[in-house]
Write a protein that holds these residues in place. Structure first.
Motif, PDB file in Angstrom:
ATOM      1  N   PRO A 287       0.794  -1.236   0.000  1.00  0.00           N
ATOM      2  CA  PRO A 287       0.000   0.000   0.000  1.00  0.00           C
ATOM      3  C   PRO A 287       0.829   1.291   0.000  1.00  0.00           C
ATOM      4  O   PRO A 287       0.511   2.218  -0.739  1.00  0.00           O
ATOM      5  CB  PRO A 287      -0.834  -0.118   1.280  1.00  0.00           C
ATOM      6  N   GLU A 288       1.861   1.343   0.821  1.00  0.00           N
ATOM      7  CA  GLU A 288       2.635   2.593   0.903  1.00  0.00           C
ATOM      8  C   GLU A 288       3.377   2.861  -0.400  1.00  0.00           C
ATOM      9  O   GLU A 288       3.436   3.993  -0.878  1.00  0.00           O
ATOM     10  CB  GLU A 288       3.619   2.569   2.084  1.00  0.00           C
ATOM     11  N   PHE A 289       3.938   1.805  -0.966  1.00  0.00           N
ATOM     12  CA  PHE A 289       4.623   1.941  -2.251  1.00  0.00           C
ATOM     13  C   PHE A 289       3.626   2.422  -3.310  1.00  0.00           C
ATOM     14  O   PHE A 289       3.896   3.342  -4.084  1.00  0.00           O
ATOM     15  CB  PHE A 289       5.247   0.613  -2.681  1.00  0.00           C
ATOM     16  N   PHE A 290       2.485   1.794  -3.328  1.00  0.00           N
ATOM     17  CA  PHE A 290       1.465   2.109  -4.338  1.00  0.00           C
ATOM     18  C   PHE A 290       1.060   3.580  -4.286  1.00  0.00           C
ATOM     19  O   PHE A 290       1.070   4.287  -5.296  1.00  0.00           O
ATOM     20  CB  PHE A 290       0.250   1.188  -4.127  1.00  0.00           C
ATOM     21  N   LYS A 291       0.732   4.049  -3.086  1.00  0.00           N
ATOM     22  CA  LYS A 291       0.289   5.436  -2.949  1.00  0.00           C
ATOM     23  C   LYS A 291       1.373   6.394  -3.441  1.00  0.00           C
ATOM     24  O   LYS A 291       1.102   7.351  -4.166  1.00  0.00           O
ATOM     25  CB  LYS A 291      -0.063   5.746  -1.481  1.00  0.00           C
ATOM     26  N   GLU A 292       2.608   6.090  -3.057  1.00  0.00           N
ATOM     27  CA  GLU A 292       3.697   6.986  -3.441  1.00  0.00           C
ATOM     28  C   GLU A 292       4.002   6.879  -4.939  1.00  0.00           C
ATOM     29  O   GLU A 292       4.350   7.876  -5.580  1.00  0.00           O
ATOM     30  CB  GLU A 292       4.945   6.706  -2.589  1.00  0.00           C
ATOM     31  N   ALA A 293       3.862   5.682  -5.495  1.00  0.00           N
ATOM     32  CA  ALA A 293       4.093   5.516  -6.939  1.00  0.00           C
ATOM     33  C   ALA A 293       3.114   6.387  -7.724  1.00  0.00           C
ATOM     34  O   ALA A 293       3.495   7.070  -8.685  1.00  0.00           O
ATOM     35  CB  ALA A 293       3.942   4.049  -7.340  1.00  0.00           C
ATOM     36  N   VAL A 294       1.855   6.399  -7.294  1.00  0.00           N
ATOM     37  CA  VAL A 294       0.847   7.212  -7.994  1.00  0.00           C
ATOM     38  C   VAL A 294       1.172   8.697  -7.836  1.00  0.00           C
ATOM     39  O   VAL A 294       1.064   9.482  -8.780  1.00  0.00           O
ATOM     40  CB  VAL A 294      -0.583   6.889  -7.484  1.00  0.00           C
ATOM     41  N   ASN A 295       1.624   9.046  -6.654  1.00  0.00           N
ATOM     42  CA  ASN A 295       2.057  10.422  -6.406  1.00  0.00           C
ATOM     43  C   ASN A 295       3.182  10.842  -7.350  1.00  0.00           C
ATOM     44  O   ASN A 295       3.183  11.934  -7.911  1.00  0.00           O
ATOM     45  CB  ASN A 295       2.570  10.491  -4.963  1.00  0.00           C
ATOM     46  N   VAL A 296       4.143   9.947  -7.515  1.00  0.00           N
ATOM     47  CA  VAL A 296       5.289  10.202  -8.399  1.00  0.00           C
ATOM     48  C   VAL A 296       4.799  10.376  -9.842  1.00  0.00           C
ATOM     49  O   VAL A 296       5.211  11.301 -10.547  1.00  0.00           O
ATOM     50  CB  VAL A 296       6.318   9.046  -8.302  1.00  0.00           C
ATOM     51  N   ILE A 297       3.899   9.508 -10.272  1.00  0.00           N
ATOM     52  CA  ILE A 297       3.415   9.566 -11.663  1.00  0.00           C
ATOM     53  C   ILE A 297       2.650  10.867 -11.904  1.00  0.00           C
ATOM     54  O   ILE A 297       2.810  11.511 -12.941  1.00  0.00           O
ATOM     55  CB  ILE A 297       2.550   8.321 -11.999  1.00  0.00           C
ATOM     56  N   ILE A 298       1.859  11.283 -10.925  1.00  0.00           N
ATOM     57  CA  ILE A 298       1.139  12.556 -11.080  1.00  0.00           C
ATOM     58  C   ILE A 298       2.148  13.713 -11.140  1.00  0.00           C
ATOM     59  O   ILE A 298       1.999  14.641 -11.938  1.00  0.00           O
ATOM     60  CB  ILE A 298       0.090  12.760  -9.960  1.00  0.00           C
ATOM     61  N   SER A 299       3.202  13.640 -10.336  1.00  0.00           N
ATOM     62  CA  SER A 299       4.244  14.686 -10.385  1.00  0.00           C
ATOM     63  C   SER A 299       4.900  14.741 -11.751  1.00  0.00           C
ATOM     64  O   SER A 299       5.153  15.818 -12.288  1.00  0.00           O
ATOM     65  CB  SER A 299       5.329  14.431  -9.338  1.00  0.00           C
ATOM     66  N   VAL A 300       5.203  13.573 -12.313  1.00  0.00           N
ATOM     67  CA  VAL A 300       5.801  13.530 -13.653  1.00  0.00           C
ATOM     68  C   VAL A 300       4.817  14.131 -14.657  1.00  0.00           C
ATOM     69  O   VAL A 300       5.198  14.920 -15.531  1.00  0.00           O
ATOM     70  CB  VAL A 300       6.181  12.085 -14.061  1.00  0.00           C
ATOM     71  N   PHE A 301       3.543  13.783 -14.513  1.00  0.00           N
ATOM     72  CA  PHE A 301       2.542  14.351 -15.413  1.00  0.00           C
ATOM     73  C   PHE A 301       2.553  15.880 -15.346  1.00  0.00           C
ATOM     74  O   PHE A 301       2.485  16.559 -16.368  1.00  0.00           O
ATOM     75  CB  PHE A 301       1.127  13.835 -15.083  1.00  0.00           C
ATOM     76  N   ARG A 302       2.637  16.413 -14.131  1.00  0.00           N
ATOM     77  CA  ARG A 302       2.644  17.884 -13.977  1.00  0.00           C
ATOM     78  C   ARG A 302       3.783  18.504 -14.771  1.00  0.00           C
ATOM     79  O   ARG A 302       3.610  19.529 -15.430  1.00  0.00           O
ATOM     80  CB  ARG A 302       2.790  18.254 -12.496  1.00  0.00           C
ATOM     81  N   ASN A 303       4.949  17.873 -14.723  1.00  0.00           N
ATOM     82  CA  ASN A 303       6.099  18.387 -15.470  1.00  0.00           C
ATOM     83  C   ASN A 303       5.878  18.276 -16.977  1.00  0.00           C
ATOM     84  O   ASN A 303       6.244  19.166 -17.740  1.00  0.00           O
ATOM     85  CB  ASN A 303       7.381  17.632 -15.081  1.00  0.00           C
ATOM     86  N   LEU A 304       5.285  17.171 -17.375  1.00  0.00           N
ATOM     87  CA  LEU A 304       5.018  16.952 -18.800  1.00  0.00           C
ATOM     88  C   LEU A 304       3.957  17.934 -19.306  1.00  0.00           C
ATOM     89  O   LEU A 304       4.065  18.488 -20.409  1.00  0.00           O
ATOM     90  CB  LEU A 304       4.538  15.507 -19.002  1.00  0.00           C
ATOM     91  N   ASP A 305       2.959  18.176 -18.491  1.00  0.00           N
ATOM     92  CA  ASP A 305       1.855  19.062 -18.867  1.00  0.00           C
ATOM     93  C   ASP A 305       2.333  20.505 -19.036  1.00  0.00           C
ATOM     94  O   ASP A 305       1.729  21.297 -19.748  1.00  0.00           O
ATOM     95  CB  ASP A 305       0.769  18.977 -17.784  1.00  0.00           C
ATOM     96  N   ALA A 306       3.444  20.812 -18.374  1.00  0.00           N
ATOM     97  CA  ALA A 306       3.960  22.196 -18.412  1.00  0.00           C
ATOM     98  C   ALA A 306       4.730  22.495 -19.700  1.00  0.00           C
ATOM     99  O   ALA A 306       5.036  23.650 -19.974  1.00  0.00           O
ATOM    100  CB  ALA A 306       4.843  22.431 -17.191  1.00  0.00           C
ATOM    101  N   ILE A 307       5.073  21.463 -20.461  1.00  0.00           N
ATOM    102  CA  ILE A 307       5.846  21.695 -21.681  1.00  0.00           C
ATOM    103  C   ILE A 307       5.057  21.237 -22.914  1.00  0.00           C
ATOM    104  O   ILE A 307       4.050  20.561 -22.786  1.00  0.00           O
ATOM    105  CB  ILE A 307       7.222  20.959 -21.645  1.00  0.00           C
ATOM    106  N   GLN A 308       5.548  21.617 -24.084  1.00  0.00           N
ATOM    107  CA  GLN A 308       4.963  21.136 -25.337  1.00  0.00           C
ATOM    108  C   GLN A 308       5.965  20.149 -25.942  1.00  0.00           C
ATOM    109  O   GLN A 308       7.091  20.526 -26.224  1.00  0.00           O
ATOM    110  CB  GLN A 308       4.757  22.289 -26.333  1.00  0.00           C
ATOM    111  N   LEU A 309       5.537  18.920 -26.111  1.00  0.00           N
ATOM    112  CA  LEU A 309       6.443  17.912 -26.688  1.00  0.00           C
ATOM    113  C   LEU A 309       6.578  18.090 -28.193  1.00  0.00           C
ATOM    114  O   LEU A 309       7.634  17.963 -28.762  1.00  0.00           O
ATOM    115  CB  LEU A 309       5.917  16.519 -26.389  1.00  0.00           C
ATOM    116  N   LYS A 310       5.431  18.365 -28.821  1.00  0.00           N
ATOM    117  CA  LYS A 310       5.449  18.570 -30.280  1.00  0.00           C
ATOM    118  C   LYS A 310       5.324  20.058 -30.535  1.00  0.00           C
ATOM    119  O   LYS A 310       4.565  20.733 -29.853  1.00  0.00           O
ATOM    120  CB  LYS A 310       4.280  17.840 -30.925  1.00  0.00           C
ATOM    121  N   LYS A 311       6.031  20.526 -31.521  1.00  0.00           N
ATOM    122  CA  LYS A 311       5.976  21.968 -31.826  1.00  0.00           C
ATOM    123  C   LYS A 311       4.686  22.292 -32.545  1.00  0.00           C
ATOM    124  O   LYS A 311       4.124  21.505 -33.252  1.00  0.00           O
ATOM    125  CB  LYS A 311       7.184  22.362 -32.695  1.00  0.00           C
TER     126      LYS A 311
END
Ligand SMILES: [Zn+2]
Length: 311
Positions: A287-311
């Motif tokens: 459970p603890e790993f799972f909760k934190e893994a989802v937290n990490v993935i959402i954090s990565v998403f936030r970083n990805l959402d802040a940039i444009q991958l395709k011009k």
């Protein structure tokens, strides 16, 4: 007060708006999370219970899982991507005909609504084999539950890009749901900037979570290399064909996006002793790993959402 200071004041004010707007629920520890961790565990427990009979494509258990997903999406203000949440398809495998159903939710982006990030997980699993139920807690009730955590997060933190929350069917039968999605996409593929796929993210003896797919995209590689590591979950790159480890490039639904040249990040853990066994049960997740893994993935998403991958 000089002009510069006033500007700085405004800047600080503006910077603080997102901090205030963000819902931060506190767990027993002081760590910040983007969603309610107990609710995440409840979802995986329910979806991997015997009632869902292993969620095999075309079965009663699959219909039940689909209803559960649609219900949660509605509760969390996720809109249907089509007129309804479902996308139907059929296919033949080993002489048997199957009817699969993807569940597709939509969240409109605030600044780039015409560009999309598809966040996906598969809700099907193996079903019942020789009277044993393959509950597929890690594979992939974990990823589907994470979709709900994302939806919960988006309620108060709308994304910049539009997001498609995709619960794919028939992954276990050859990535059929995601293949159908990319071949019959409701939005032009060109506008899909990236796929974030989650499959098996709820347990790891070494507290390791892999982000696969950075080998194919320099921007994603930088994004993961620069990621501020969590103390509880180590985010690693690899498993994409260059490091001598098993190549996971086509191991789950992200493979369908990769074939269409859409950048992807696949999050998953190393195979474990319960992988594709009737013992892949809720009791065996971490459970603890799972909760934190989802937290990490959402954090990565936030970083990805802040940039444009395709011009
Ligand atoms: Zn899987």
């Amino acid at each position: 007060m000089n002009y510069k200071i006033i500007n700085l004041g405004i800047l600080i004010f503006l910077l603080c708006i997102p901090c205030n707007a963000q819902t931060v629920s506190h767990q027993s520890s002081k760590d910040q999370t983007y969603f309610n961790g107990e609710r995440l565990l409840q979802h995986i427990k329910i979806l991997s219970s015997d009632d869902f009979e292993g969620r095999r494509t075309g079965t009663k258990g699959s219909t039940k899982a689909r209803k559960y997903i649609i219900n949660q999406f509605k509760k969390l203000n996720v809109l249907p991507l089509l007129e309804t949440f479902t996308q139907h398809f059929s296919f033949t495998r080993r002489g048997k005909m199957y009817n699969g159903v993807n569940v597709l939710g939509f969240i409109k982006g605030t600044t780039s609504p015409y560009k999309y990030i598809v966040i996906s997980a598969h809700y099907d699993h193996e079903g019942i084999i020789n009277d044993e139920i393959y509950n597929g807690a890690d594979d992939d009730a974990s990823g589907v539950s994470a979709l709900f955590a994302f939806a919960e997060y988006f309620k108060n933190n709308p994304p910049k890009h539009s997001v498609i929350l995709a619960a794919f069917d028939s992954e276990e039968l050859g990535l059929k749901g995601s293949k159908y999605f990319v071949n019959n996409s409701i939005v032009p593929l060109y506008y899909i900037e990236a796929n974030i796929n989650m499959d098996m993210i709820s347990r790891s003896d070494k507290n390791e979570l892999f982000a696969v797919g950075t080998r194919y995209n320099a921007t994603l590689k930088h994004l993961i290399s620069d990621f501020k590591q969590s103390k509880k979950v180590t985010l690693l790159m690899g498993h994409d064909g260059k490091d001598g480890k098993q190549n996971w490039t086509n191991s789950s639904d992200h493979g369908s996006f990769h074939k269409k040249k859409i950048p992807f990040l696949y999050f998953g853990v190393e195979d474990h002793k319960d992988y594709h066994r009737p013992t892949d049960d809720y009791e065996n997740i971490h459970p603890e790993f799972f909760k934190e893994a989802v937290n990490v993935i959402i954090s990565v998403f936030r970083n990805l959402d802040a940039i444009q991958l395709k011009k």
